[in-house]
Write an enzyme that holds these catalytic residues in place. Structure first.
Site, mmCIF file in Angstrom:
data_model
loop_
_atom_site.group_PDB
_atom_site.id
_atom_site.type_symbol
_atom_site.label_atom_id
_atom_site.label_comp_id
_atom_site.label_asym_id
_atom_site.label_seq_id
_atom_site.Cartn_x
_atom_site.Cartn_y
_atom_site.Cartn_z
ATOM 1 N N HIS A 75 7.815 -0.778 -4.247
ATOM 2 C CA HIS A 75 7.486 -1.010 -5.661
ATOM 3 C C HIS A 75 8.733 -1.400 -6.439
ATOM 4 O O HIS A 75 8.707 -2.322 -7.262
ATOM 5 C CB HIS A 75 6.906 0.270 -6.270
ATOM 6 C CG HIS A 75 5.457 0.495 -5.996
ATOM 7 N ND1 HIS A 75 4.489 -0.456 -6.224
ATOM 8 C CD2 HIS A 75 4.800 1.590 -5.523
ATOM 9 C CE1 HIS A 75 3.301 0.032 -5.912
ATOM 10 N NE2 HIS A 75 3.467 1.272 -5.473
ATOM 11 N N HIS B 154 7.199 2.922 0.797
ATOM 12 C CA HIS B 154 6.220 2.299 -0.097
ATOM 13 C C HIS B 154 6.713 2.341 -1.541
ATOM 14 O O HIS B 154 6.656 1.335 -2.260
ATOM 15 C CB HIS B 154 4.881 3.038 0.044
ATOM 16 C CG HIS B 154 3.861 2.665 -0.983
ATOM 17 N ND1 HIS B 154 2.915 1.688 -0.771
ATOM 18 C CD2 HIS B 154 3.632 3.140 -2.244
ATOM 19 C CE1 HIS B 154 2.151 1.576 -1.844
ATOM 20 N NE2 HIS B 154 2.574 2.447 -2.753
ATOM 21 N N GLU B 155 7.219 3.484 -1.965
ATOM 22 C CA GLU B 155 7.719 3.600 -3.340
ATOM 23 C C GLU B 155 8.918 2.679 -3.565
ATOM 24 O O GLU B 155 9.064 2.072 -4.626
ATOM 25 C CB GLU B 155 8.093 5.052 -3.647
ATOM 26 C CG GLU B 155 6.934 6.033 -3.565
ATOM 27 C CD GLU B 155 5.799 5.686 -4.518
ATOM 28 O OE1 GLU B 155 6.061 5.060 -5.557
ATOM 29 O OE2 GLU B 155 4.641 6.035 -4.218
ATOM 30 N N GLU C 92 -0.007 -2.377 -4.854
ATOM 31 C CA GLU C 92 -0.047 -1.372 -3.800
ATOM 32 C C GLU C 92 -0.011 -2.016 -2.412
ATOM 33 O O GLU C 92 0.687 -1.532 -1.514
ATOM 34 C CB GLU C 92 -1.299 -0.502 -3.949
ATOM 35 C CG GLU C 92 -1.349 0.324 -5.217
ATOM 36 C CD GLU C 92 -0.213 1.320 -5.305
ATOM 37 O OE1 GLU C 92 0.372 1.661 -4.263
ATOM 38 O OE2 GLU C 92 0.093 1.769 -6.424
#
Length: 265
Positions: free
Chosen positions: A132, A128-129, A187
């Site tokens: 980003h 997930h990071e 997100e």
């Protein structure tokens, strides 16, 4: 002269906005007004500040575990992100948190291990990071702020100034180290990409909804961690990730068949 000067300034801002259109890996249009190299410098400077804060975890096993998961994910990232010099550290902090900075810098709190109980669940958070970063969300947030403040010239500041700009513009949390206030749209986008990356790397995509179920249980009845404040509703997030997992199982199985079998402990 002031009206003419103001008109010229506005014209320059609009010109910058018109020339700042980019596209995320999911196909969404975004505003990018800041150079990647400038963001990388700011990210590296802020990361150095974190590393010298005395809060790095002195736990070789935890660091090896996190690096193992991160390295498996990096190998399946898009070319530009894969070529970055990724650096991952474990931070001694009980909050279940993780963060990413431009230039391939990732921090994982020791508290995250309480809710990410296996490699698949940890891969969901780190992926997930990385989502980003692949989507240049930090640059987009800075660009939005620059556009609102008409302060593009701030990028010419010295290195120390760049660090302070990043800490201010991205909203650094004093306890978390660095906490990027991404929008809910960001997100959701990072969730989609992170789950895709973990499947490509040979991590079970069902680990993504599982880690959020653990997060819900861990924070039930308590005030949720600050980093969740801009995130989608946890229950809705679990539902979305659970719905997308079956469609990624073939990708996961193909990755395993191709030899991408991470064994991080």
């Amino acid at each position: 002269m002031r009206p003419i000067r103001s008109s010229l300034a506005l014209a320059a801002v609009f010109a910058a906005l018109a020339g700042g259109c980019a596209t995320t890996p999911t196909g969404r249009s975004q505003l990018i007004l800041v150079d990647d190299s400038a963001m990388d410098r700011m990210g590296a400077s802020a990361f150095d500040q974190i590393k010298t804060s005395g809060r790095l975890a002195n736990d070789p096993a935890a660091n090896r575990y996190v690096r193992c998961v991160a390295e498996a994910l990096v190998r399946v990232l898009p070319t530009h992100e894969r070529q970055q010099a990724w650096e991952v550290v474990v931070i001694q902090d009980d909050s279940p948190n993780a963060f990413a900075l431009p230039g391939g810098k990732v921090g994982v709190h020791t508290g995250l291990f309480k809710v990410a109980t296996n490699q698949d669940q940890l891969a969901a958070v780190i992926g997930h990071e990385m989502g980003h970063m692949a989507s240049r969300h930090a640059a987009e947030r800075v660009s939005q702020r620059y556009a609102a403040d008409a302060a593009l010239q701030a990028l010419n500041a010295a290195t120390g100034g760049e660090r302070q700009q990043l800490l201010g513009l991205l909203g650094v949390g004093a306890q978390a180290g660095v906490l990027l206030p991404f929008s809910r749209q960001h997100e959701v986008e990072a969730d989609v990409l992170g789950q895709r990356y973990m499947a490509l790397a040979g991590f079970n995509p069902e680990g993504a909804p599982a880690v959020w179920e653990n997060m819900i249980r861990a924070t039930s009845g308590n005030r949720p961690p600050a980093w969740l404040s801009t995130h989608p509703d946890p229950a809705q997030r679990v539902q979305s990730l659970r719905a997308s997992a079956p469609g990624l199982m073939a990708t996961y199985q193909q990755a395993r068949a191709a030899g991408r079998n991470p064994n991080c402990r």
